[in-house]
Each structure stands twice: as C-alpha cells, then as structure tokens.
Design an enzyme around this catalytic site. Sequence first.
Site, PDB file in Angstrom:
ATOM      1  N   ASP A   1      24.541 -53.905  18.839  1.00 19.35           N
ATOM      2  CA  ASP A   1      25.813 -54.186  18.168  1.00 19.35           C
ATOM      3  C   ASP A   1      26.337 -52.940  17.462  1.00 19.35           C
ATOM      4  OD1 ASP A   1      23.912 -54.166  16.158  1.00 19.35           O
ATOM      5  OD2 ASP A   1      24.258 -56.216  15.488  1.00 19.35           O
TER       6      ASP A   1
ATOM      7  N   ASN B   1      21.959 -65.583   7.705  1.00 21.81           N
ATOM      8  CA  ASN B   1      22.849 -66.696   8.045  1.00 21.81           C
ATOM      9  C   ASN B   1      22.601 -67.197   9.478  1.00 21.81           C
ATOM     10  OD1 ASN B   1      23.896 -64.625   9.554  1.00 21.81           O
ATOM     11  ND2 ASN B   1      26.026 -64.919   8.911  1.00 21.81           N
TER      12      ASN B   1
ATOM     13  N   GLU C   1      27.735 -64.287  14.989  1.00 20.68           N
ATOM     14  CA  GLU C   1      27.752 -64.971  13.702  1.00 20.68           C
ATOM     15  C   GLU C   1      27.799 -66.489  13.915  1.00 20.68           C
ATOM     16  OE1 GLU C   1      27.293 -63.287  11.070  1.00 20.68           O
ATOM     17  OE2 GLU C   1      28.426 -61.412  11.008  1.00 20.68           O
TER      18      GLU C   1
END
Length: 238
Positions: free
Chosen positions: A66, A132, A139
């Site tokens: 990423d 998370n 995400e």
Amino acid sequence: MDLVVRPGSVWAERVAGELAGRLAARPSLRICLPTGDTPVPVYDAVVALVADGACSFEGATVVLLDEWVGLPPGDPARCDTRIRAQLIDRLPAPPAAVHVIDADDPWPGAAAARHDVEARNLDLVVLGLGLNGHIGFNEPGSRPDDPTRLVRLAVSSREAAVARYGATRVPTAGITVGLARLLEAGECWLLVTGERKARILRRALEEPEGPDCPASYLRRHPRLTVFADEAAAGLLRR
Ligand code: PGA
C-alpha cells in the site's frame, strides 16, 4: 488456517526463518510486503539471514502492499521510503524487481490500476493487522472482491501517518492492493504482535466474517498462516 504462536522474544526469528525457507525453495518468489511497525523486527532478522547466506532476494520480485497519497517523495511515512530503509537498501544484492506504488501520479486511480497488474500471480502476501481490522488500506467497508484501488482512509489511519510514522503532513487518501488480489495469492501470512492487537485478532479470526473487519475475510484463503506473539494471541479461544 494455521495459527503459529510464539513468545515475543523469538517471534520475529520464526517468521524470518519461514520467509528464508520460501526464498530458498523458490528464488523467483513474487512477494507482497507491508510497511507497518509489525514487520520491522522480521525484516531485521531476514537481513541477518541474508548476510549469513541462508537466502537471497536476488531473484525475487517485491510488490508493495500500500501507499499514502498526498505525502511528498522521501517523506518518512511513505511506504516506499520505509520498505527501502527497512529492507531493500540493506540487502547486499537487490531484488530482481521492486514494484512500489506511484502515488505521485496526478491520476492516482490510474496508478492503482497499474499496480493491480503487478499484484497478480503473487506467491506470498505478508500482512499486518490494523487496530480497526484493516489490511493494507482495505479499511472497514472493504469487500473480498475489491481490486487494487484508490481508497478513502479511515480517520485513525490518517492520524497514524503523522503520530506513528512521522508523516510531514496528513495524507489525503491511500492506494492499496485489494482483498481480491490478496485472496488469490498462493499463500497468505498475517503478522500480529502486542496486546493492543488481541481484541481485533479475536474479532478477525473467531467472529463472523464481515466488512466491519476486512481481516476476517482472510479466513477464506486456503493457505492462511497467522503468526502471532503470545500477547496478541492472548484472547483467542484455542
Ligand atoms: P502496524 O500497522 O504494523 O504499524 O501496527 C498495521 C496496520 O495498521 O496495518
């Protein structure tokens, strides 16, 4: 799924040893690598193994997992800066190819599409786990058929760029190899260390899969290995 739990004192050496074994077995390994804090001790241990002659990256292709969008070249938080400093530039012989993500392209969506091509036919993907539940910049809300793409970052990720990785400004977006590419790789490793990851690791591995925790989709991978230290594995029912 294989779960490998080791004390923190030997965890990195265990993962590095596995990686050296994959490189020795297949010198032309196509490997996708992350740049969070979790893999840093693994890269240190791998560099030592390369120095000892146990393995080499000379024939390997490294594909970056990423990248931030909106950070200037050379920014300390940039994933290309980090992977070079932590691994690539420490190798006596560079990998055959290193595919970073061109986040400086004025059309970052086009850069993501180009990287999606590089992220096909991977032999091994090595991943960290976000607090998370994110994987790379997949995400919460990400789906298992997502390709490599330009993404909106979670607020926690934008904050982490500055607070944890020392970014000189707040990134505006991210580009990430998508879950579709990760799930089709030959092998998938999830690296997780520290007590603060224990709750999300349990969420990812032991509760129903779902888009609120993209890491939970990794359980679909036929060759998933989770390498956790004892602190991160502390809440698992096993
Ligand atoms: P960390 O980051 O390895 O720095 O904890 C993992 C992630 O947020 O993807």
